[in-house]
Design a protein around this motif. Structure first.
Motif, PDB file in Angstrom:
ATOM      1  N   ALA A  41      -7.991 103.695  52.733  1.00 34.99           N
ATOM      2  CA  ALA A  41      -8.759 104.920  52.944  1.00 34.99           C
ATOM      3  C   ALA A  41      -8.204 106.052  52.084  1.00 34.99           C
ATOM      4  O   ALA A  41      -6.994 106.225  51.987  1.00 34.99           O
ATOM      5  N   LEU A  42      -9.101 106.804  51.495  1.00 36.64           N
ATOM      6  CA  LEU A  42      -8.741 107.980  50.699  1.00 36.64           C
ATOM      7  C   LEU A  42      -9.260 109.215  51.403  1.00 36.64           C
ATOM      8  O   LEU A  42     -10.442 109.312  51.706  1.00 36.64           O
ATOM      9  N   ILE A  43      -8.377 110.154  51.665  1.00 29.57           N
ATOM     10  CA  ILE A  43      -8.799 111.376  52.348  1.00 29.57           C
ATOM     11  C   ILE A  43      -9.345 112.393  51.346  1.00 29.57           C
ATOM     12  O   ILE A  43     -10.382 112.988  51.558  1.00 29.57           O
ATOM     13  N   GLU A  44      -8.660 112.571  50.260  1.00 23.77           N
ATOM     14  CA  GLU A  44      -9.052 113.608  49.293  1.00 23.77           C
ATOM     15  C   GLU A  44     -10.111 113.076  48.334  1.00 23.77           C
ATOM     16  O   GLU A  44     -11.054 112.463  48.757  1.00 23.77           O
ATOM     17  N   LYS A  45      -9.905 113.258  47.080  1.00 18.81           N
ATOM     18  CA  LYS A  45     -10.892 112.890  46.072  1.00 18.81           C
ATOM     19  C   LYS A  45     -11.006 111.377  45.915  1.00 18.81           C
ATOM     20  O   LYS A  45     -10.013 110.665  45.866  1.00 18.81           O
ATOM     21  N   ASN A  46     -12.230 110.917  45.869  1.00 19.99           N
ATOM     22  CA  ASN A  46     -12.491 109.493  45.707  1.00 19.99           C
ATOM     23  C   ASN A  46     -12.771 109.158  44.243  1.00 19.99           C
ATOM     24  O   ASN A  46     -13.814 108.630  43.897  1.00 19.99           O
ATOM     25  N   THR A  47     -11.809 109.454  43.380  1.00 27.08           N
ATOM     26  CA  THR A  47     -11.986 109.146  41.964  1.00 27.08           C
ATOM     27  C   THR A  47     -11.680 107.673  41.735  1.00 27.08           C
ATOM     28  O   THR A  47     -11.057 107.011  42.558  1.00 27.08           O
ATOM     29  N   LYS A  48     -12.135 107.184  40.607  1.00 27.04           N
ATOM     30  CA  LYS A  48     -11.908 105.776  40.265  1.00 27.04           C
ATOM     31  C   LYS A  48     -10.410 105.486  40.192  1.00 27.04           C
ATOM     32  O   LYS A  48      -9.956 104.435  40.652  1.00 27.04           O
ATOM     33  N   GLU A  49      -9.629 106.430  39.655  1.00 30.79           N
ATOM     34  CA  GLU A  49      -8.182 106.234  39.528  1.00 30.79           C
ATOM     35  C   GLU A  49      -7.517 106.103  40.893  1.00 30.79           C
ATOM     36  O   GLU A  49      -6.672 105.239  41.109  1.00 30.79           O
ATOM     37  N   ASP A  50      -7.917 106.984  41.825  1.00 27.40           N
ATOM     38  CA  ASP A  50      -7.338 106.929  43.170  1.00 27.40           C
ATOM     39  C   ASP A  50      -7.744 105.655  43.904  1.00 27.40           C
ATOM     40  O   ASP A  50      -6.934 105.048  44.602  1.00 27.40           O
ATOM     41  N   LEU A  51      -8.999 105.269  43.754  1.00 30.70           N
ATOM     42  CA  LEU A  51      -9.452 104.026  44.383  1.00 30.70           C
ATOM     43  C   LEU A  51      -8.687 102.830  43.826  1.00 30.70           C
ATOM     44  O   LEU A  51      -8.267 101.938  44.582  1.00 30.70           O
ATOM     45  N   ASP A  52      -8.503 102.810  42.500  1.00 31.59           N
ATOM     46  CA  ASP A  52      -7.737 101.729  41.878  1.00 31.59           C
ATOM     47  C   ASP A  52      -6.287 101.747  42.356  1.00 31.59           C
ATOM     48  O   ASP A  52      -5.691 100.692  42.586  1.00 31.59           O
ATOM     49  N   LEU A  53      -5.730 102.938  42.522  1.00 32.75           N
ATOM     50  CA  LEU A  53      -4.352 103.079  42.974  1.00 32.75           C
ATOM     51  C   LEU A  53      -4.166 102.485  44.369  1.00 32.75           C
ATOM     52  O   LEU A  53      -3.269 101.670  44.579  1.00 32.75           O
ATOM     53  N   VAL A  54      -5.012 102.877  45.326  1.00 34.29           N
ATOM     54  CA  VAL A  54      -4.842 102.362  46.687  1.00 34.29           C
ATOM     55  C   VAL A  54      -5.144 100.871  46.773  1.00 34.29           C
ATOM     56  O   VAL A  54      -4.506 100.148  47.535  1.00 34.29           O
ATOM     57  N   GLU A  55      -6.098 100.409  45.977  1.00 36.23           N
ATOM     58  CA  GLU A  55      -6.377  98.957  45.944  1.00 36.23           C
ATOM     59  C   GLU A  55      -5.184  98.200  45.369  1.00 36.23           C
ATOM     60  O   GLU A  55      -4.828  97.125  45.849  1.00 36.23           O
ATOM     61  N   SER A  56      -4.562  98.768  44.346  1.00 39.82           N
ATOM     62  CA  SER A  56      -3.382  98.152  43.748  1.00 39.82           C
ATOM     63  C   SER A  56      -2.215  98.117  44.744  1.00 39.82           C
ATOM     64  O   SER A  56      -1.516  97.106  44.856  1.00 39.82           O
ATOM     65  N   ILE A  57      -2.016  99.220  45.467  1.00 39.35           N
ATOM     66  CA  ILE A  57      -0.951  99.273  46.482  1.00 39.35           C
ATOM     67  C   ILE A  57      -1.215  98.217  47.552  1.00 39.35           C
ATOM     68  O   ILE A  57      -0.325  97.461  47.929  1.00 39.35           O
ATOM     69  N   LYS A  58      -2.459  98.149  48.020  1.00 33.40           N
ATOM     70  CA  LYS A  58      -2.806  97.170  49.060  1.00 33.40           C
ATOM     71  C   LYS A  58      -2.570  95.750  48.562  1.00 33.40           C
ATOM     72  O   LYS A  58      -2.021  94.918  49.280  1.00 33.40           O
ATOM     73  N   HIS A  59      -2.971  95.492  47.327  1.00 33.11           N
ATOM     74  CA  HIS A  59      -2.782  94.149  46.769  1.00 33.11           C
ATOM     75  C   HIS A  59      -1.292  93.795  46.686  1.00 33.11           C
ATOM     76  O   HIS A  59      -0.892  92.685  47.028  1.00 33.11           O
ATOM     77  N   ASP A  60      -0.483  94.748  46.231  1.00 37.21           N
ATOM     78  CA  ASP A  60       0.960  94.503  46.110  1.00 37.21           C
ATOM     79  C   ASP A  60       1.603  94.239  47.465  1.00 37.21           C
ATOM     80  O   ASP A  60       2.422  93.329  47.609  1.00 37.21           O
ATOM     81  N   ILE A  61       1.232  95.029  48.462  1.00 33.67           N
ATOM     82  CA  ILE A  61       1.808  94.872  49.799  1.00 33.67           C
ATOM     83  C   ILE A  61       1.312  93.584  50.441  1.00 33.67           C
ATOM     84  O   ILE A  61       2.085  92.823  51.033  1.00 33.67           O
ATOM     85  N   ALA A  62       0.013  93.325  50.338  1.00 32.37           N
ATOM     86  CA  ALA A  62      -0.569  92.131  50.960  1.00 32.37           C
ATOM     87  C   ALA A  62      -0.050  90.843  50.335  1.00 32.37           C
ATOM     88  O   ALA A  62      -0.082  89.784  50.973  1.00 32.37           O
ATOM     89  N   SER A  63       0.463  90.919  49.116  1.00 31.79           N
ATOM     90  CA  SER A  63       0.969  89.715  48.455  1.00 31.79           C
ATOM     91  C   SER A  63       2.333  89.279  48.998  1.00 31.79           C
ATOM     92  O   SER A  63       2.798  88.191  48.679  1.00 31.79           O
ATOM     93  N   MET A  64       2.967  90.130  49.803  1.00 35.71           N
ATOM     94  CA  MET A  64       4.259  89.757  50.389  1.00 35.71           C
ATOM     95  C   MET A  64       4.021  88.686  51.453  1.00 35.71           C
ATOM     96  O   MET A  64       3.209  88.878  52.361  1.00 35.71           O
ATOM     97  N   LYS A  65       4.726  87.584  51.349  1.00 36.95           N
ATOM     98  CA  LYS A  65       4.491  86.440  52.245  1.00 36.95           C
ATOM     99  C   LYS A  65       4.849  86.734  53.700  1.00 36.95           C
ATOM    100  O   LYS A  65       4.365  86.077  54.602  1.00 36.95           O
TER     101      LYS A  65
END
Length: 157
Positions: A41-65
């Protein structure tokens, strides 16, 4: 006596089936029981960069076994990462959190992370995520809610 049973039995059955009819339950109601896998979830601006950032963070965290569910809420200054640890790895929670913090700080040095494995924090993050889907829920309210969750996390430690 028999007529009481014939009358009471259908009434009881109707009452019990009526209670179980709520099929459109929200993720937050079941977040502690099953994997909800909420979208970041993004509270502030929903720019493509921010969306990519949170998706990247989620992917990195979710990849932990060691993890099986992750909720991410990004505010103006802070990013909340709440996660659930698989039961087999519960004894290594400090080590997992340290590993996660190091990975996040190294990969995203400009972000200010609050990381928590507490179920209450996870549940609050999922609830906030659901509230933010409502168009009447303002960014200001969402920021206040996020700050409240982060403060709760700091009080728990």
């Amino acid at each position: 006596m028999r007529t009481k049973h014939f009358i009471m039995t259908p009434i009881i059955l109707l009452g019990l089936t009526g209670c179980g009819m709520g099929e459109d339950s929200k993720d937050s109601e079941l977040a502690l029981i099953k994997t909800t896998n909420p979208s970041p979830a993004l509270i502030e601006k929903n720019t493509k960069e921010d969306l990519d950032l949170v998706e990247s963070i989620k992917h990195d965290i979710a990849s932990m076994k060691e993890l099986y569910d992750v909720a991410i809420v990004k505010g103006k200054k802070d990013t909340l990462v709440a996660y659930k640890v698989k039961h087999f790895y519960r004894f290594q929670m400090k080590k997992i959190e340290k590993k996660m913090n190091e990975m996040l700080e190294k990969k995203y040095p400009d972000e200010n992370f609050t990381v928590s494995s507490d179920y209450k924090i996870f549940l609050e993050a999922v609830k906030l995520n659901e509230k933010m889907k409502d168009p009447n829920f303002s960014q200001e309210k969402a920021n206040k809610e996020l700050k409240k969750i982060i403060k709760l996390k700091q009080e728990l430690t």
